[in-house]
Design an enzyme around this catalytic site. Structure first.
Site, short mmCIF file in Angstrom:
data_model
loop_
_atom_site.label_atom_id
_atom_site.label_comp_id
_atom_site.label_asym_id
_atom_site.label_seq_id
_atom_site.Cartn_x
_atom_site.Cartn_y
_atom_site.Cartn_z
N GLY A 38 0.77 -1.24 0.00
CA GLY A 38 0.00 0.00 0.00
C GLY A 38 0.80 1.28 0.00
O GLY A 38 1.64 1.54 -0.87
N GLY A 39 0.51 2.11 1.03
CA GLY A 39 1.13 3.44 1.11
C GLY A 39 2.62 3.40 1.30
O GLY A 39 3.34 4.30 0.84
N THR A 40 3.13 2.35 1.94
CA THR A 40 4.58 2.23 2.12
C THR A 40 5.27 2.00 0.79
O THR A 40 6.29 2.63 0.47
CB THR A 40 4.90 1.09 3.10
OG1 THR A 40 4.21 1.30 4.32
CG2 THR A 40 6.40 1.02 3.37
N VAL A 68 -6.93 -7.34 4.64
CA VAL A 68 -6.23 -8.58 4.33
C VAL A 68 -5.20 -8.29 3.24
O VAL A 68 -5.56 -7.96 2.11
CB VAL A 68 -7.20 -9.68 3.86
CG1 VAL A 68 -6.42 -10.94 3.50
CG2 VAL A 68 -8.23 -9.97 4.94
N ILE A 129 -4.00 -5.58 12.56
CA ILE A 129 -4.01 -7.03 12.69
C ILE A 129 -2.79 -7.64 12.00
O ILE A 129 -2.01 -8.37 12.60
CB ILE A 129 -5.30 -7.64 12.09
CG1 ILE A 129 -6.52 -7.07 12.79
CG2 ILE A 129 -5.27 -9.16 12.21
CD1 ILE A 129 -6.59 -7.32 14.28
N TYR A 218 19.47 6.12 39.74
CA TYR A 218 19.06 5.14 40.74
C TYR A 218 17.64 5.47 41.16
O TYR A 218 17.04 6.42 40.65
CB TYR A 218 20.00 5.12 41.96
CG TYR A 218 20.24 6.47 42.61
CD1 TYR A 218 19.32 7.00 43.52
CD2 TYR A 218 21.39 7.20 42.33
CE1 TYR A 218 19.54 8.23 44.11
CE2 TYR A 218 21.62 8.43 42.93
CZ TYR A 218 20.70 8.93 43.82
OH TYR A 218 20.91 10.15 44.42
N LYS A 279 7.72 18.66 49.29
CA LYS A 279 8.91 17.99 49.80
C LYS A 279 8.53 16.56 50.16
O LYS A 279 7.59 16.34 50.93
CB LYS A 279 9.44 18.73 51.03
CG LYS A 279 10.84 18.33 51.45
CD LYS A 279 11.89 18.79 50.44
CE LYS A 279 13.31 18.63 50.96
NZ LYS A 279 13.63 19.54 52.04
N HIS A 280 9.20 15.60 49.59
CA HIS A 280 8.91 14.19 49.83
C HIS A 280 7.44 13.86 49.59
O HIS A 280 6.78 13.22 50.41
CB HIS A 280 9.34 13.78 51.24
CG HIS A 280 10.81 13.94 51.49
ND1 HIS A 280 11.77 13.38 50.68
CD2 HIS A 280 11.48 14.64 52.44
CE1 HIS A 280 12.97 13.70 51.13
NE2 HIS A 280 12.83 14.47 52.19
N ASN A 422 -2.52 10.38 57.75
CA ASN A 422 -3.61 11.28 58.14
C ASN A 422 -3.22 12.72 57.84
O ASN A 422 -2.13 13.15 58.21
CB ASN A 422 -3.93 11.15 59.63
CG ASN A 422 -4.65 9.86 59.97
OD1 ASN A 422 -5.64 9.53 59.34
ND2 ASN A 422 -4.16 9.12 60.97
N ARG A 524 -14.38 11.75 51.60
CA ARG A 524 -13.05 11.75 52.20
C ARG A 524 -11.99 11.68 51.10
O ARG A 524 -12.28 11.33 49.96
CB ARG A 524 -12.89 10.60 53.18
CG ARG A 524 -12.62 9.26 52.53
CD ARG A 524 -12.43 8.16 53.55
NE ARG A 524 -11.98 6.94 52.91
CZ ARG A 524 -12.06 5.74 53.45
NH1 ARG A 524 -12.60 5.59 54.66
NH2 ARG A 524 -11.61 4.68 52.80
N HIS A 528 -2.70 7.23 50.51
CA HIS A 528 -1.70 6.37 51.16
C HIS A 528 -0.47 6.19 50.28
O HIS A 528 -0.50 6.52 49.12
CB HIS A 528 -2.31 5.00 51.46
CG HIS A 528 -3.35 5.06 52.53
ND1 HIS A 528 -4.69 4.91 52.27
CD2 HIS A 528 -3.26 5.31 53.85
CE1 HIS A 528 -5.38 5.02 53.40
NE2 HIS A 528 -4.54 5.27 54.37
#
Length: 528
Positions: A38-40, A68, A129, A218, A279-280, A422, A524, A528
């Protein structure tokens, strides 16, 4: 299987035509026969190259709108045949199957199609596919076949051919096979994740994928190896930002910068400048201001000690005045939607400071998923995009909050979602004045936040900490009245919390006794 395999015949079928003509020319110059579709094939011919259509090889035309074209034994036999197996070679001879030594395939742009909001039918049509089938066949037979799925690997392939006189080595073929399987896995992940969103129920199987963005020095600690992967999303943030200066981001830099930018993106720039200092992974100062500089200084004054070496996120483009103020202390990263030339000049004197721009803010209401690995599995949940307005709040005390208290409580509640549980946040006049995070008991978070405010008052020479006259947000309910009492002792006048404790009546009574206003959100924000 041998180490060096000659490359005589290649099949090219790509959606992304970047570098295609150059690759085709380089292969043709080395005497490689080119097969294509095709296009390629059209693009290669337009580049002046001789190309044989796959349909000539298979004896079947492309059909069904191109669905296909390469799904044929002549193609897959040419890819899967073991060259050192006499039965395979005999089958190739009997059925006129020629060996294919190289497959260059990149897939239909499914991810990009979905990202631009295409409809269901268009998305389905962009599920490739034939491409994945060829990639998997070639990768399986990497003992003899080279498979290339990324434009970035064109040059290494050509260098390999030069180094080995038109042959490829096993090590390269093996590495490219791994890349190929990762690509098809990521592609199928994108399709399955999209379909999970379209079909609704929780899928029985779930996959996650990413593309390497950076090998990190690291991880959280020097003894941990780490790397950074992008998921292909166009969401503004640390993964899509442009870095203008400074050394490479570290694992902790990336994690904290993401936390900072997600938080500051919660504040609409149309409502004024805002700044978050992290921070952290926890905020140590968040504020609005009349100017970006004022927003930064007010955020900085919440906890000057923790802000040292922190991450700063802004909801508006960085200007020179704000940059000059930030440059007064050591800062790891600054991330903002943009930066003007003056700001760039100021930061150019701070070689170790990383400046990132994002060309926009992250949508705080956009749906998504959050994934966390646990031993033997993954926890998957919706992102916390829950939000409230003043109309969602229920006043539960005798005294209703004032207009200023209400505005500060909504501000504090926005911050609370981004603080580790918390979480307790004291806010006064649109700026955090105390943050307590990550404690095992809520009362401890309340005390820590108040203590930090006291320390800052002493450092700044104030007569009283800024918690006097503040409001308090709690990410979850107060299980006992002690946390509320501690907040009142620190000078808070109003509280916002989810409610829902068995001791709500006790907590409400304590608030009434102290003359506090309190509202329940019914929502709430555990983090965590």
């Amino acid at each position: 299987m041998t180490d060096l395999v000659p490359l005589r015949r290649a099949l090219l079928s790509v959606s992304d035509k970047t570098g295609l003509a150059e690759l085709g020319q380089a292969l043709a110059t080395r005497g490689v026969e080119l097969l294509s579709t095709g296009g390629t094939a059209k693009a290669l011919r337009e580049a002046g190259l001789s190309v044989k259509d796959v349909s000539e090889v298979t004896g079947f035309p492309e059909m069904m709108d191109g669905r296909v074209k390469t799904l044929h034994p002549v193609v897959h036999g040419g890819l899967l045949a073991l060259r050192d197996n006499d039965e395979h070679v005999a089958a190739m001879d009997t059925h006129g199957i020629g060996a294919i030594d190289l497959v260059v395939v990149n897939l239909y742009p499914f991810e990009a199609t979905v990202a631009r909001g295409a409809g269901y039918t268009e998305a389905i049509e962009n599920i490739d596919i034939g491409g994945p089938a060829m990639i998997r066949s070639a990768a399986k037979n990497h003992g003899f076949v080279t498979v290339v799925t990324d434009v970035e690997d064109y040059e290494p392939l050509l260098e390999e051919l030069d180094r080995h006189d038109g042959h490829t080595g096993y090590a390269l073929r093996q590495r490219l096979a791994q890349t190929a399987y990762a690509r098809t896995a990521a592609y199928d992940t994108a399709v399955s994740s999209w379909m999970a969103g379209e079909t609704g129920p929780t899928p029985r199987r779930r996959a996650f994928a990413g593309t390497l963005a950076q090998e990190l020095r690291y991880g959280e600690n020097p003894h941990q190896q780490a790397s950074f992967y992008r998921d292909g999303s166009a969401r503004p943030g640390v993964a899509t930002a442009k870095q203008h200066q400074g050394k490479e981001l570290s694992y902790n830099n990336i994690n904290d910068t993401d936390a900072a930018f997600e938080l500051v993106s919660s504040f609409d720039p149309a409502d004024g400048p805002a700044c978050a200092i992290i921070k952290h992974a926890n905020p140590c100062g968040v504020a609005r201001g009349a100017t970006l500089k004022e927003a930064y200084t007010r955020a900085f004054d919440c906890d000057r000690t923790s802000a040292f070496g922190g991450i700063i996120a802004l909801n508006q483009p960085l200007d020179a005045d704000t940059a000059a103020e930030i440059a007064g202390i050591f800062t790891e990263v600054v991330i903002a939607p943009g930066a003007d030339e003056g700001a760039m000049r100021v930061f150019s004197q701070k070689k170790n400071l990383r400046l990132l721009t994002t060309d926009g803010l992250a949508d705080p209401h956009a749906a998504g998923i959050a994934v966390r690995q646990v031993s033997g599995g993954y926890l998957v949940q919706d992102k916390d995009v829950g939000s409230i307005t003043e109309h969602d709040l229920k006043v539960v005390t005798k005294r209703a909050p004032t207009e200023q208290e209400m505005a500060d409580m909504l501000f504090a509640w926005t911050v609370a979602k981004h603080v580790k549980s918390n979480a307790i946040i004291y806010v006064r006049d649109g700026a955090t004045v105390g943050v307590g995070a990550g404690q095992m008991s809520r009362v401890d978070s309340t005390r820590i936040a108040a203590r930090k405010a006291q320390d800052m008052a002493e450092a700044m020479g104030l007569d009283a900490p800024l918690t006097k006259g503040s409001v308090v947000a709690s990410d979850a309910f107060f299980p006992f009245a002690d946390g509320l009492v501690t907040a009142a002792e620190a000078g808070a006048t109003a509280l916002i919390q989810p409610g829902g404790s068995m001791r709500d009546d006790e907590v409400i009574a304590a608030a009434d006794e102290a003359g506090l206003a309190m509202v329940f959100t019914g929502m709430r924000h555990f983090r965590h």
